[in-house]
Design a protein around this motif. Structure first.
Motif, PDB file in Angstrom:
ATOM      1  N   GLY A 151       0.835  -1.192   0.000  1.00 37.05           N
ATOM      2  CA  GLY A 151       0.000   0.000   0.000  1.00 37.05           C
ATOM      3  C   GLY A 151       0.869   1.241   0.000  1.00 37.05           C
ATOM      4  O   GLY A 151       1.753   1.382   0.855  1.00 37.05           O
ATOM      5  N   ASP A 152       0.627   2.158  -0.934  1.00 37.36           N
ATOM      6  CA  ASP A 152       1.436   3.379  -1.048  1.00 37.36           C
ATOM      7  C   ASP A 152       0.757   4.545  -0.334  1.00 37.36           C
ATOM      8  O   ASP A 152      -0.435   4.515  -0.031  1.00 37.36           O
ATOM      9  CB  ASP A 152       1.637   3.719  -2.524  1.00 37.36           C
ATOM     10  N   ASN A 153       1.560   5.574  -0.062  1.00 38.75           N
ATOM     11  CA  ASN A 153       1.079   6.845   0.522  1.00 38.75           C
ATOM     12  C   ASN A 153       0.387   6.641   1.862  1.00 38.75           C
ATOM     13  O   ASN A 153      -0.669   7.218   2.126  1.00 38.75           O
ATOM     14  CB  ASN A 153       0.120   7.559  -0.453  1.00 38.75           C
ATOM     15  N   THR A 154       1.003   5.862   2.725  1.00 39.71           N
ATOM     16  CA  THR A 154       0.354   5.489   3.975  1.00 39.71           C
ATOM     17  C   THR A 154       0.810   6.309   5.184  1.00 39.71           C
ATOM     18  O   THR A 154       0.275   6.120   6.278  1.00 39.71           O
ATOM     19  CB  THR A 154       0.604   3.993   4.269  1.00 39.71           C
ATOM     20  N   VAL A 155       1.763   7.208   5.012  1.00 39.78           N
ATOM     21  CA  VAL A 155       2.223   8.048   6.125  1.00 39.78           C
ATOM     22  C   VAL A 155       1.644   9.455   6.034  1.00 39.78           C
ATOM     23  O   VAL A 155       1.251  10.054   7.032  1.00 39.78           O
ATOM     24  CB  VAL A 155       3.764   8.080   6.182  1.00 39.78           C
ATOM     25  N   ARG A 156       1.603   9.985   4.807  1.00 41.36           N
ATOM     26  CA  ARG A 156       0.936  11.259   4.536  1.00 41.36           C
ATOM     27  C   ARG A 156       1.441  12.387   5.423  1.00 41.36           C
ATOM     28  O   ARG A 156       0.688  13.090   6.091  1.00 41.36           O
ATOM     29  CB  ARG A 156      -0.582  11.118   4.647  1.00 41.36           C
ATOM     30  N   GLY A 157       2.760  12.537   5.476  1.00 38.70           N
ATOM     31  CA  GLY A 157       3.341  13.611   6.265  1.00 38.70           C
ATOM     32  C   GLY A 157       3.111  13.458   7.754  1.00 38.70           C
ATOM     33  O   GLY A 157       3.145  14.450   8.496  1.00 38.70           O
ATOM     34  N   GLY A 158       2.878  12.235   8.210  1.00 37.22           N
ATOM     35  CA  GLY A 158       2.653  11.973   9.629  1.00 37.22           C
ATOM     36  C   GLY A 158       1.193  12.002  10.038  1.00 37.22           C
ATOM     37  O   GLY A 158       0.857  11.665  11.177  1.00 37.22           O
ATOM     38  N   HIS A 159       0.291  12.368   9.127  1.00 37.68           N
ATOM     39  CA  HIS A 159      -1.125  12.495   9.479  1.00 37.68           C
ATOM     40  C   HIS A 159      -1.774  11.148   9.800  1.00 37.68           C
ATOM     41  O   HIS A 159      -2.858  11.114  10.396  1.00 37.68           O
ATOM     42  CB  HIS A 159      -1.891  13.184   8.347  1.00 37.68           C
ATOM     43  N   ILE A 160      -1.112  10.049   9.435  1.00 35.99           N
ATOM     44  CA  ILE A 160      -1.673   8.727   9.701  1.00 35.99           C
ATOM     45  C   ILE A 160      -1.931   8.496  11.188  1.00 35.99           C
ATOM     46  O   ILE A 160      -2.822   7.723  11.560  1.00 35.99           O
ATOM     47  CB  ILE A 160      -0.742   7.623   9.121  1.00 35.99           C
ATOM     48  N   ILE A 161      -1.192   9.161  12.068  1.00 37.03           N
ATOM     49  CA  ILE A 161      -1.378   8.914  13.511  1.00 37.03           C
ATOM     50  C   ILE A 161      -2.418   9.835  14.135  1.00 37.03           C
ATOM     51  O   ILE A 161      -2.665   9.755  15.343  1.00 37.03           O
ATOM     52  CB  ILE A 161      -0.051   9.031  14.289  1.00 37.03           C
ATOM     53  N   ASP A 162      -3.057  10.678  13.321  1.00 37.98           N
ATOM     54  CA  ASP A 162      -4.059  11.612  13.844  1.00 37.98           C
ATOM     55  C   ASP A 162      -5.417  10.920  13.932  1.00 37.98           C
ATOM     56  O   ASP A 162      -6.155  10.833  12.953  1.00 37.98           O
ATOM     57  CB  ASP A 162      -4.135  12.846  12.944  1.00 37.98           C
ATOM     58  N   ALA A 163      -5.746  10.455  15.124  1.00 39.96           N
ATOM     59  CA  ALA A 163      -7.008   9.724  15.319  1.00 39.96           C
ATOM     60  C   ALA A 163      -8.227  10.620  15.153  1.00 39.96           C
ATOM     61  O   ALA A 163      -9.340  10.118  14.941  1.00 39.96           O
ATOM     62  CB  ALA A 163      -7.022   9.086  16.704  1.00 39.96           C
ATOM     63  N   ASP A 164      -8.056  11.918  15.254  1.00 41.03           N
ATOM     64  CA  ASP A 164      -9.183  12.855  15.136  1.00 41.03           C
ATOM     65  C   ASP A 164      -9.288  13.483  13.752  1.00 41.03           C
ATOM     66  O   ASP A 164     -10.090  14.404  13.557  1.00 41.03           O
ATOM     67  CB  ASP A 164      -9.041  13.969  16.181  1.00 41.03           C
ATOM     68  N   SER A 165      -8.511  12.989  12.802  1.00 42.10           N
ATOM     69  CA  SER A 165      -8.514  13.575  11.466  1.00 42.10           C
ATOM     70  C   SER A 165      -9.882  13.438  10.796  1.00 42.10           C
ATOM     71  O   SER A 165     -10.538  12.391  10.897  1.00 42.10           O
ATOM     72  CB  SER A 165      -7.451  12.905  10.593  1.00 42.10           C
ATOM     73  N   ASN A 166     -10.296  14.510  10.114  1.00 44.77           N
ATOM     74  CA  ASN A 166     -11.515  14.478   9.314  1.00 44.77           C
ATOM     75  C   ASN A 166     -11.229  14.222   7.838  1.00 44.77           C
ATOM     76  O   ASN A 166     -12.144  14.235   7.016  1.00 44.77           O
ATOM     77  CB  ASN A 166     -12.274  15.806   9.468  1.00 44.77           C
ATOM     78  N   ASP A 167      -9.956  14.007   7.517  1.00 44.29           N
ATOM     79  CA  ASP A 167      -9.561  13.729   6.142  1.00 44.29           C
ATOM     80  C   ASP A 167      -9.962  12.290   5.806  1.00 44.29           C
ATOM     81  O   ASP A 167      -9.472  11.347   6.420  1.00 44.29           O
ATOM     82  CB  ASP A 167      -8.045  13.906   5.999  1.00 44.29           C
ATOM     83  N   PRO A 168     -10.863  12.089   4.832  1.00 45.03           N
ATOM     84  CA  PRO A 168     -11.297  10.725   4.522  1.00 45.03           C
ATOM     85  C   PRO A 168     -10.163   9.826   4.038  1.00 45.03           C
ATOM     86  O   PRO A 168     -10.231   8.604   4.198  1.00 45.03           O
ATOM     87  CB  PRO A 168     -12.361  10.923   3.439  1.00 45.03           C
ATOM     88  N   ASN A 169      -9.117  10.421   3.449  1.00 41.24           N
ATOM     89  CA  ASN A 169      -7.958   9.614   3.050  1.00 41.24           C
ATOM     90  C   ASN A 169      -7.251   9.050   4.278  1.00 41.24           C
ATOM     91  O   ASN A 169      -6.833   7.886   4.297  1.00 41.24           O
ATOM     92  CB  ASN A 169      -6.988  10.462   2.232  1.00 41.24           C
ATOM     93  N   VAL A 170      -7.105   9.876   5.309  1.00 38.15           N
ATOM     94  CA  VAL A 170      -6.453   9.427   6.535  1.00 38.15           C
ATOM     95  C   VAL A 170      -7.303   8.377   7.242  1.00 38.15           C
ATOM     96  O   VAL A 170      -6.794   7.337   7.683  1.00 38.15           O
ATOM     97  CB  VAL A 170      -6.160  10.618   7.461  1.00 38.15           C
ATOM     98  N   THR A 171      -8.597   8.621   7.356  1.00 37.36           N
ATOM     99  CA  THR A 171      -9.452   7.650   8.047  1.00 37.36           C
ATOM    100  C   THR A 171      -9.491   6.323   7.291  1.00 37.36           C
ATOM    101  O   THR A 171      -9.493   5.250   7.904  1.00 37.36           O
ATOM    102  CB  THR A 171     -10.868   8.206   8.234  1.00 37.36           C
ATOM    103  N   GLY A 172      -9.490   6.403   5.952  1.00 35.13           N
ATOM    104  CA  GLY A 172      -9.451   5.173   5.164  1.00 35.13           C
ATOM    105  C   GLY A 172      -8.167   4.397   5.377  1.00 35.13           C
ATOM    106  O   GLY A 172      -8.178   3.167   5.513  1.00 35.13           O
ATOM    107  N   LEU A 173      -7.049   5.114   5.428  1.00 35.19           N
ATOM    108  CA  LEU A 173      -5.761   4.457   5.633  1.00 35.19           C
ATOM    109  C   LEU A 173      -5.637   3.894   7.043  1.00 35.19           C
ATOM    110  O   LEU A 173      -5.052   2.815   7.235  1.00 35.19           O
ATOM    111  CB  LEU A 173      -4.626   5.435   5.351  1.00 35.19           C
ATOM    112  N   ARG A 174      -6.153   4.621   8.039  1.00 33.72           N
ATOM    113  CA  ARG A 174      -6.085   4.102   9.408  1.00 33.72           C
ATOM    114  C   ARG A 174      -6.864   2.786   9.523  1.00 33.72           C
ATOM    115  O   ARG A 174      -6.417   1.838  10.162  1.00 33.72           O
ATOM    116  CB  ARG A 174      -6.615   5.146  10.388  1.00 33.72           C
ATOM    117  N   LYS A 175      -8.036   2.719   8.880  1.00 30.54           N
ATOM    118  CA  LYS A 175      -8.801   1.471   8.892  1.00 30.54           C
ATOM    119  C   LYS A 175      -8.051   0.376   8.144  1.00 30.54           C
ATOM    120  O   LYS A 175      -8.031  -0.790   8.581  1.00 30.54           O
ATOM    121  CB  LYS A 175     -10.183   1.699   8.279  1.00 30.54           C
ATOM    122  N   PHE A 176      -7.445   0.737   7.033  1.00 31.70           N
ATOM    123  CA  PHE A 176      -6.640  -0.196   6.237  1.00 31.70           C
ATOM    124  C   PHE A 176      -5.539  -0.827   7.096  1.00 31.70           C
ATOM    125  O   PHE A 176      -5.366  -2.055   7.115  1.00 31.70           O
ATOM    126  CB  PHE A 176      -6.049   0.585   5.064  1.00 31.70           C
TER     127      PHE A 176
END
Length: 227
Positions: free
Chosen positions: A168-193
């Motif tokens: 899976g590519d682009n899974t860190v996203r500048g560190g935003h992957i660890i933001d549990a409160d993110s409203n970015d659907p890309n981040v929430t999708g990756l966190r579930k992934f």
């Protein structure tokens, strides 16, 4: 030099280091250079993997002795070309692109690289096409919209066998992957992934953070366990 997706004060240095390694370890052949030029000329976003990352995918194919490869998200075919060139003579890559213009540009690039016989390009939504594909694939590269990554993972597992590599590519996203409160659907999708991978006993996985010409990002790499 491309504008990094996730820049930092060190972005220029990262890009210079990427260029230094690329020149020595991942020089781009004519087909790859032509693909990037055509992508830029036809207005595609500069979201392609870097040369070093393309070479990494090629080496993963060779290490795993992959013959059948699936790519979810073609863009302009730059990563497709890297992977197709690494396959054995009887190998093939199936790639899926939703955007009609991107798919047309990718088709041009793949044809110009002399790889059309090795690549099958499907145009349309991956979730419509994935159920029509014949399993198993030896390596699956997921690099499309991150919102649907959990669904792509489910299909990747269905289309796999023991030993299949899933990337899976682009899974860190500048560190935003660890933001549990993110409203970015890309981040929430990756966190579930990532959570799905961590909880699935069929998978063994790791993550690799990367810095370079694309900024700060990374990959998740999993393998289907042998039972």
């Amino acid at each position: 030099m491309r504008t990094p997706d996730y820049p930092s004060q060190d972005s220029d240095k990262w890009a210079q280091v990427d260029a230094w390694f690329s020149e020595r370890l991942a020089p781009e052949e004519a087909g790859l250079q032509s693909a990037l030029a055509n992508n830029a000329g036809q207005g595609l976003p500069a979201h392609d993997v870097s040369a070093l990352q393309g070479k990494m995918l090629a080496i993963f194919i060779q290490m795993s002795r992959a013959v059948r490869v699936l790519e979810i998200g073609t863009l302009g075919g730059y990563s497709t070309i890297w992977m197709a060139k690494a396959l054995p003579p009887h190998g093939s890559i199936t790639t899926i692109e939703f955007n009609a213009h991107h798919a047309e540009v990718a088709s041009q690039n793949i044809e110009k690289a002399g790889l059309a016989e090795r690549v099958t390009l499907h145009r349309g939504a991956a979730l419509d096409i994935l159920p029509t594909l014949d399993a198993p694939f030896d390596l699956i590269f997921i690099d499309a919209d991150k919102v649907n990554n959990p669904l792509y993972l489910e299909w990747a597992i269905r289309l796999s066998k023991p030993g299949t590599v899933i990337i899976g590519d682009n899974t860190v996203r500048g560190g935003h992957i660890i933001d549990a409160d993110s409203n970015d659907p890309n981040v929430t999708g990756l966190r579930k992934f990532v959570d799905m991978i961590s909880e699935d006993e069929r998978l063994e996985a790791t993550a690799v953070q990367t810095v370079g010409e694309k900024g700060w990002d990374g990959f998740v790499i999993a393998i289907i366990k042998n039972h």
